[in-house]
Scaffold this motif. Structure first.
Motif, PDB file in Angstrom:
ATOM      1  N   SER A   1       1.510   7.349   7.234  1.00 37.48           N
ATOM      2  CA  SER A   1       2.303   6.120   7.153  1.00 37.48           C
ATOM      3  C   SER A   1       1.512   4.972   7.764  1.00 37.48           C
ATOM      4  N   ILE A   2       1.978   3.764   7.539  1.00 35.96           N
ATOM      5  CA  ILE A   2       1.250   2.562   7.951  1.00 35.96           C
ATOM      6  C   ILE A   2       1.954   1.912   9.135  1.00 35.96           C
ATOM      7  N   PHE A   3       1.209   1.747  10.235  1.00 35.76           N
ATOM      8  CA  PHE A   3       1.742   1.026  11.381  1.00 35.76           C
ATOM      9  C   PHE A   3       1.700  -0.483  11.143  1.00 35.76           C
ATOM     10  N   GLY A   4       0.574  -0.979  10.639  1.00 32.77           N
ATOM     11  CA  GLY A   4       0.402  -2.409  10.448  1.00 32.77           C
ATOM     12  C   GLY A   4      -1.055  -2.745  10.236  1.00 32.77           C
ATOM     13  N   ALA A   5      -1.371  -4.040  10.309  1.00 31.83           N
ATOM     14  CA  ALA A   5      -2.748  -4.458  10.057  1.00 31.83           C
ATOM     15  C   ALA A   5      -3.019  -5.805  10.702  1.00 31.83           C
ATOM     16  N   SER A   6      -4.288  -6.031  10.997  1.00 29.39           N
ATOM     17  CA  SER A   6      -4.780  -7.363  11.361  1.00 29.39           C
ATOM     18  C   SER A   6      -5.628  -7.853  10.193  1.00 29.39           C
TER      19      SER A   6
ATOM     20  N   LEU B   1       0.833  -1.204   0.000  1.00 30.11           N
ATOM     21  CA  LEU B   1       0.000   0.000   0.000  1.00 30.11           C
ATOM     22  C   LEU B   1       0.868   1.255   0.000  1.00 30.11           C
ATOM     23  N   ILE B   2       0.466   2.252  -0.783  1.00 27.65           N
ATOM     24  CA  ILE B   2       1.140   3.550  -0.801  1.00 27.65           C
ATOM     25  C   ILE B   2       0.094   4.636  -0.590  1.00 27.65           C
TER      26      ILE B   2
ATOM     27  N   LYS C   1     -11.366  12.558  10.566  1.00 26.85           N
ATOM     28  CA  LYS C   1     -12.346  12.125  11.559  1.00 26.85           C
ATOM     29  C   LYS C   1     -12.937  10.794  11.112  1.00 26.85           C
ATOM     30  N   VAL C   2     -13.664  10.163  12.005  1.00 26.52           N
ATOM     31  CA  VAL C   2     -14.355   8.917  11.679  1.00 26.52           C
ATOM     32  C   VAL C   2     -15.302   9.163  10.492  1.00 26.52           C
ATOM     33  N   GLY C   3     -15.263   8.246   9.529  1.00 29.84           N
ATOM     34  CA  GLY C   3     -16.084   8.368   8.329  1.00 29.84           C
ATOM     35  C   GLY C   3     -15.335   8.934   7.141  1.00 29.84           C
ATOM     36  N   ASP C   4     -14.157   9.551   7.391  1.00 25.86           N
ATOM     37  CA  ASP C   4     -13.355  10.061   6.273  1.00 25.86           C
ATOM     38  C   ASP C   4     -12.723   8.912   5.495  1.00 25.86           C
ATOM     39  N   ILE C   5     -12.342   9.209   4.262  1.00 25.88           N
ATOM     40  CA  ILE C   5     -11.816   8.193   3.347  1.00 25.88           C
ATOM     41  C   ILE C   5     -10.323   8.426   3.112  1.00 25.88           C
ATOM     42  N   ILE C   6      -9.556   7.355   3.165  1.00 31.92           N
ATOM     43  CA  ILE C   6      -8.124   7.389   2.879  1.00 31.92           C
ATOM     44  C   ILE C   6      -7.886   6.631   1.581  1.00 31.92           C
ATOM     45  N   ASP C   7      -7.093   7.217   0.687  1.00 34.79           N
ATOM     46  CA  ASP C   7      -6.830   6.638  -0.632  1.00 34.79           C
ATOM     47  C   ASP C   7      -5.393   6.135  -0.727  1.00 34.79           C
ATOM     48  N   PHE C   8      -5.230   5.048  -1.512  1.00 32.04           N
ATOM     49  CA  PHE C   8      -3.922   4.419  -1.668  1.00 32.04           C
ATOM     50  C   PHE C   8      -3.693   4.011  -3.123  1.00 32.04           C
ATOM     51  N   LYS C   9      -2.447   4.117  -3.559  1.00 32.39           N
ATOM     52  CA  LYS C   9      -1.993   3.358  -4.713  1.00 32.39           C
ATOM     53  C   LYS C   9      -1.509   2.012  -4.199  1.00 32.39           C
ATOM     54  N   MET C  10      -1.308   1.059  -5.113  1.00 34.56           N
ATOM     55  CA  MET C  10      -0.945  -0.300  -4.714  1.00 34.56           C
ATOM     56  C   MET C  10       0.156  -0.849  -5.604  1.00 34.56           C
ATOM     57  N   ASP C  11       0.959  -1.757  -5.047  1.00 31.16           N
ATOM     58  CA  ASP C  11       1.849  -2.525  -5.906  1.00 31.16           C
ATOM     59  C   ASP C  11       1.084  -3.719  -6.461  1.00 31.16           C
ATOM     60  N   TYR C  12       1.749  -4.517  -7.277  1.00 31.71           N
ATOM     61  CA  TYR C  12       1.062  -5.599  -7.997  1.00 31.71           C
ATOM     62  C   TYR C  12       0.447  -6.622  -7.038  1.00 31.71           C
TER      63      TYR C  12
END
Length: 364
Positions: free
Chosen positions: A306-311, A298-299, A327-338
């Protein structure tokens, strides 16, 4: 339209643009392009976007995906080595298949005969990456056996590098295909029209004009969808790297420490995590997780996140430095690797949206 999250927005115009750019780049070197559809599960709007870019050959590693495209008039290639158990379907739904096992090729010949068809194959040669392919020294003997099969037409040689062993394509290993083609012509009196010189990792050789003369086909997936060659991760001139954007919704946002309290054991994936103490940070949880994505692929579009981690179901972000008042309900966008795109497009839980008529932003 109210969107459901998490989701991927696919800019079909950018996919078509990338397909046109790569096809033009390759055609100038006498190279045809197979548009590889497996990373997005051969979803029909994206397949059509590639075809709209002028590519006429489609390839996929799954018979299920080739079935989905059975109504298309383009030539279809099965990219994963055929399974004997699916020989009938391979012949029925693909015009060409990549093969490396003589016994399987014989099974395909029997299936083709029953279906009253002639099935085309490309014989895969292992030039060093140690994934699929017959060894170079065994190739002529295998070809001689293939030529005995009435319902099989051997139309070329191919290879695959970088996917398993990480071996880079170069003049030496791709040159082996050219030498072997000439040897087969001399010994077996057969002309092989296709030399399939790998995947998006071979595009760098097209870009710097070092690809051996005689390589006349590449199988391109990542180059089209993410706009880059895969040997060194360089952007392909004139291509977009943001045709696919992943979006997720914030479900929690709080200031918390960066090191958990208590004795650390294994996490949900059997790993013992370690943590860097950065003090109190603003942490946002987005409703997507490892069941859907490859986290290290994820980018964030916001460079201050930045990314701490995930479950399995939660993506944990450091949003302390973001200039947005999140705030809660907001959207975060990412580019991705393959790898991340592959997982997200395969996930049942990630909604897909297709934008057909988006104005293309100026190339950055």
């Amino acid at each position: 339209m109210r969107k459901e999250y998490p989701c991927i927005d696919v800019n079909l115009s950018k996919v078509t643009h990338n397909a046109k750019q790569i096809l033009s780049l390759c055609n100038k070197k006498g190279i045809d392009v197979i548009g590889v559809t497996k990373v997005f599960c051969a979803e029909s709007p994206i397949v059509q976007a590639i075809l709209d870019g002028g590519i006429t050959d489609i390839g996929d590693s799954r018979i299920q995906n080739l079935k989905k495209m059975s109504n298309l008039s383009c030539r279809k290639t099965l990219l994963r080595i055929s399974m004997e158990s699916e020989a009938k379907e391979v012949v029925r739904y693909s015009d060409i298949s990549l093969n490396s096992e003589l016994d399987t090729i014989k099974t395909l010949a029997k299936a083709a005969k029953r279906l009253d068809k002639k099935h085309n194959i490309i014989l895969m040669i292992d030039v060093g990456d140690l994934r699929e392919g017959v060894l170079e020294e065994d190739a002529v003997a295998v070809v001689e056996e293939i030529l005995k099969l009435d319902s099989i037409s051997l139309i070329g040689l191919g290879t695959n590098v970088t996917c398993y062993g990480g071996v880079l394509p170069d003049k030496d290993n791709l040159g082996k295909l050219i030498r072997l083609k000439n040897e087969i012509k001399a010994l077996c009196n057969i002309e092989l029209p296709i030399i399939s010189g790998g995947n998006s990792s071979s595009l760098y050789m097209v870009m710097d004009n070092t690809i051996p003369e005689g390589v006349n086909q590449l199988r391109v997936g990542e180059g089209i969808v993410l706009g880059r060659e895969t040997s060194f991760g360089k952007l392909i001139p004139g291509c977009y790297d943001d045709a696919f954007i992943l979006s997720g919704e914030i479900v929690e946002i709080k200031n918390k420490p960066t090191v958990p309290k208590g004795k650390i054991g294994m996490d949900a994936f059997g790993q013992k995590p370690s943590f860097e103490d950065k003090g109190i940070r603003k942490r946002a949880i987005v409703a997507i997780g490892r069941q859907d994505i490859k986290v290290d692929g994820l980018i964030p579009l916001d460079n201050n996140i930045s990314i701490f981690g995930a479950s399995s179901d939660h993506l944990i972000l450091d949003v302390t430095d973001s200039t947005r008042h999140l705030k809660v309900g907001d959207i975060i966008d990412f580019k991705m690797d393959y790898g991340c795109l592959l997982a997200a497009m395969t996930s049942y839980y990630v909604k897909k949206y297709y934008e057909e008529e988006l104005a293309l932003a100026s190339m950055s």
